[in-house]
Scaffold this active site. Structure first.
Site, PDB file in Angstrom:
ATOM      1  N   GLN A   1      16.628  15.954  -3.665  1.00 23.18           N
ATOM      2  CA  GLN A   1      15.786  14.754  -3.615  1.00 23.18           C
ATOM      3  C   GLN A   1      14.334  15.085  -3.272  1.00 23.18           C
ATOM      4  OE1 GLN A   1      19.540  12.414  -1.687  1.00 23.18           O
ATOM      5  NE2 GLN A   1      17.622  11.298  -1.589  1.00 23.18           N
TER       6      GLN A   1
ATOM      7  N   VAL B   1       6.208   2.815  -2.973  1.00 23.16           N
ATOM      8  CA  VAL B   1       7.027   1.883  -3.760  1.00 23.16           C
ATOM      9  C   VAL B   1       6.239   0.608  -4.057  1.00 23.16           C
ATOM     10  CG1 VAL B   1       9.137   0.504  -3.790  1.00 23.16           C
ATOM     11  CG2 VAL B   1       9.188   2.819  -2.860  1.00 23.16           C
TER      12      VAL B   1
ATOM     13  N   THR C   1       0.814  -1.221   0.000  1.00 22.55           N
ATOM     14  CA  THR C   1       0.000   0.000   0.000  1.00 22.55           C
ATOM     15  C   THR C   1       0.847   1.271   0.000  1.00 22.55           C
ATOM     16  OG1 THR C   1      -0.064  -0.239   2.404  1.00 22.55           O
ATOM     17  CG2 THR C   1      -1.974  -1.054   1.172  1.00 22.55           C
ATOM     18  N   GLY C   2       2.163   1.126   0.071  1.00 23.04           N
ATOM     19  CA  GLY C   2       3.036   2.300   0.103  1.00 23.04           C
ATOM     20  C   GLY C   2       3.359   2.780  -1.303  1.00 23.04           C
TER      21      GLY C   2
ATOM     22  N   HIS D   1      14.469  12.610  -8.381  1.00 21.93           N
ATOM     23  CA  HIS D   1      15.677  13.082  -7.695  1.00 21.93           C
ATOM     24  C   HIS D   1      16.662  13.630  -8.736  1.00 21.93           C
ATOM     25  CE1 HIS D   1      14.175  11.297  -4.143  1.00 21.93           C
ATOM     26  NE2 HIS D   1      15.021  10.309  -3.958  1.00 21.93           N
TER      27      HIS D   1
ATOM     28  N   CYS E   1      17.634   4.995  -3.462  1.00 15.08           N
ATOM     29  CA  CYS E   1      17.241   5.623  -4.734  1.00 15.08           C
ATOM     30  C   CYS E   1      18.328   6.528  -5.313  1.00 15.08           C
ATOM     31  CB  CYS E   1      15.946   6.404  -4.543  1.00 15.08           C
ATOM     32  SG  CYS E   1      15.805   7.250  -2.963  1.00 15.08           S
TER      33      CYS E   1
ATOM     34  N   GLY F   1      10.656  10.266  -1.907  1.00 14.73           N
ATOM     35  CA  GLY F   1      11.734   9.384  -1.445  1.00 14.73           C
ATOM     36  C   GLY F   1      11.573   9.004   0.017  1.00 14.73           C
TER      37      GLY F   1
ATOM     38  N   SER G   1      -3.843  -1.107   6.987  1.00 17.97           N
ATOM     39  CA  SER G   1      -4.489  -1.152   5.662  1.00 17.97           C
ATOM     40  C   SER G   1      -4.967  -2.550   5.286  1.00 17.97           C
ATOM     41  CB  SER G   1      -3.554  -0.587   4.592  1.00 17.97           C
ATOM     42  OG  SER G   1      -2.285  -1.120   4.742  1.00 17.97           O
TER      43      SER G   1
ATOM     44  N   ARG H   1      17.000  17.591   0.680  1.00 21.33           N
ATOM     45  CA  ARG H   1      15.585  17.365   0.375  1.00 21.33           C
ATOM     46  C   ARG H   1      15.002  18.658  -0.190  1.00 21.33           C
ATOM     47  NH1 ARG H   1      13.885  12.507  -0.132  1.00 21.33           N
ATOM     48  NH2 ARG H   1      14.503  11.884   1.964  1.00 21.33           N
TER      49      ARG H   1
END
Ligand SMILES: NC(=O)c1ccc[n+]([C@@H]2O[C@H](COP(=O)([O-])OP(=O)(O)OC[C@H]3O[C@@H](n4cnc5c(N)ncnc54)[C@H](OP(=O)(O)O)[C@@H]3O)[C@@H](O)[C@H]2O)c1
Length: 338
Positions: free
Chosen positions: A156, A15, A12-13, A241, A129, A160, A41, A234
């Protein structure tokens, strides 16, 4: 490849959802797909493998009867569940930082070091990443010219960090535009309309993200001697990125030769027109590493600047993990070792 029984931990994330999409896009042969997350979830329905699948709460018994697990949850979850999944017969491709620097765990970007896969003992790691897009560009340069030194400054995106950080950037932006104060929770400082020169915790003057770029790059390139250092920042961008990278080569090169060498890689798109530089929005949704602004450094010998951009959720995470699975399949290395 024969049909494979797959689970995604962290489905569910950000990635995990990309892994589901990319398996479909690349026609990865699925015999079964199991979606795992926390109780938060569990019960959610998601489209995966062409049908609705209900997300299950992960448990120690979640992995039986599987060939392959993509882990895209936390490092803590990987440390607990990856050995259990391997014992239950699956190969684990882990996106977290839990095992990346373990000597007996391959850390792989398939177009760079798929020769490391043969040594796997059940777990294969996908790098951080910002490391992935860097090594995709560095490898051909190391082969062609020999790398002496690499200095990187990153820009980034918030994805991320995961979905909470995306929500934080959007909420802070709205609040500030509405005249309210930003409330930082995920990041140590306000991220909307700001940049933060800290990604993760400090250790020895550098952040752990900066150490990841140093140590992971050396491991992937088999170059423990490589001079490399980074500053990771960030920025208030949703996806993609960017890296400003100075490379010093052992052998003489020219910007044109560097562009030619990078262009020969199917994973890289070189932008030769200096004014047509790639930006994060160009990378979003692409599996290519985009390289522009290739130029000679005015202050050093055999030194060149590159501007490297990639979608951190795709090549920087999910696509690389699926490519590892495809490479394992081709090499006949997908059978569990339990
Ligand atoms: N985002 C990137 O660009 C990127 C790049 C490279 C590597 N990674 C790594 O990939 C992993 C996932 O990142 P993300 O950006 O997708 O994070 P995210 O959007 O925050 O999603 C986290 C996912 O992991 C699940 N999860 C969290 N803790 C868990 C636990 N203890 N047990 C089981 N499931 C758990 C969550 O489930 P619930 O829905 O139940 O909360 C959710 O599905 C992290 O290790 C990250 O470091 C991310």
């Amino acid at each position: 490849m024969k049909p494979t029984r797959v689970a995604i931990l962290g489905a569910t994330g950000l990635v995990g959802q990309r892994v589901i999409d990319i398996l479909a896009e690349r026609h990865f042969p699925l015999a079964e797909i199991r979606l795992l997350a926390t109780s938060r979830s569990a019960g959610t329905e998601m489209l995966a493998g062409g049908r609705k699948v209900t997300v299950e709460e992960v448990s120690d018994e979640s992995f039986s009867g599987l060939d392959l697990c993509f882990f895209a949850a936390s490092a803590g979850a990987s440390r607990h569940y990856a050995p259990l999944a391997v014992r239950q017969g699956a190969v684990v491709i882990d996106k977290s930082s839990a095992f990346r620097m373990d000597a007996d765990v391959p850390l792989v970007v398939p177009e760079v070091n798929s020769h490391h896969l043969g040594a796997h003992k059940g777990i294969v790691c996908s790098p951080n990443c910002s490391t992935i897009q860097l090594v995709v560009a560095l490898k051909p340069l190391d082969v062609a010219f020999g790398l002496r030194r690499v200095l990187a400054a990153t820009y980034q995106s918030v994805s991320g960090t995961g979905r909470d950080a995306v929500d934080e950037l959007i909420a802070q932006s709205r609040d500030i535009l509405d005249g309210k104060r930003a409330r930082p929770e995920v990041y140590p400082r306000q991220i909307a309309f700001n940049v933060i020169p800290q990604i993760d915790e400090f250790s020895g003057g550098y952040t752990s993200e900066e150490w990841k770029m140093v140590n992971e790059t050396r491991k992937i390139l088999d170059r423990p001697d490589l001079g490399i250092s980074a500053t990771c920042v960030r920025v208030p961008v949703l996806v993609g990125h960017c890296e400003a990278v100075l490379v010093e080569t052992e052998r003489p090169a020219s910007p044109e030769e560097i562009a030619d060498v990078l262009s020969a890689s199917p994973s890289i798109k070189v932008v030769r027109d200096e004014a047509d530089y790639p930006v994060p929005l160009d990378s979003a949704g692409s599996d290519h590493v985009l390289v522009g602004r290739i130029r000679r450094d005015v202050s050093g010998k055999n030194a060149f600047w590159l501007w490297i951009v990639a979608d951190n959720l795709r090549k920087g995470a999910a696509t690389n993990a699926v490519q590892i699975a495809e490479a394992l399949g081709k090499l006949g290395l997908l059978g569990g070792i339990a």
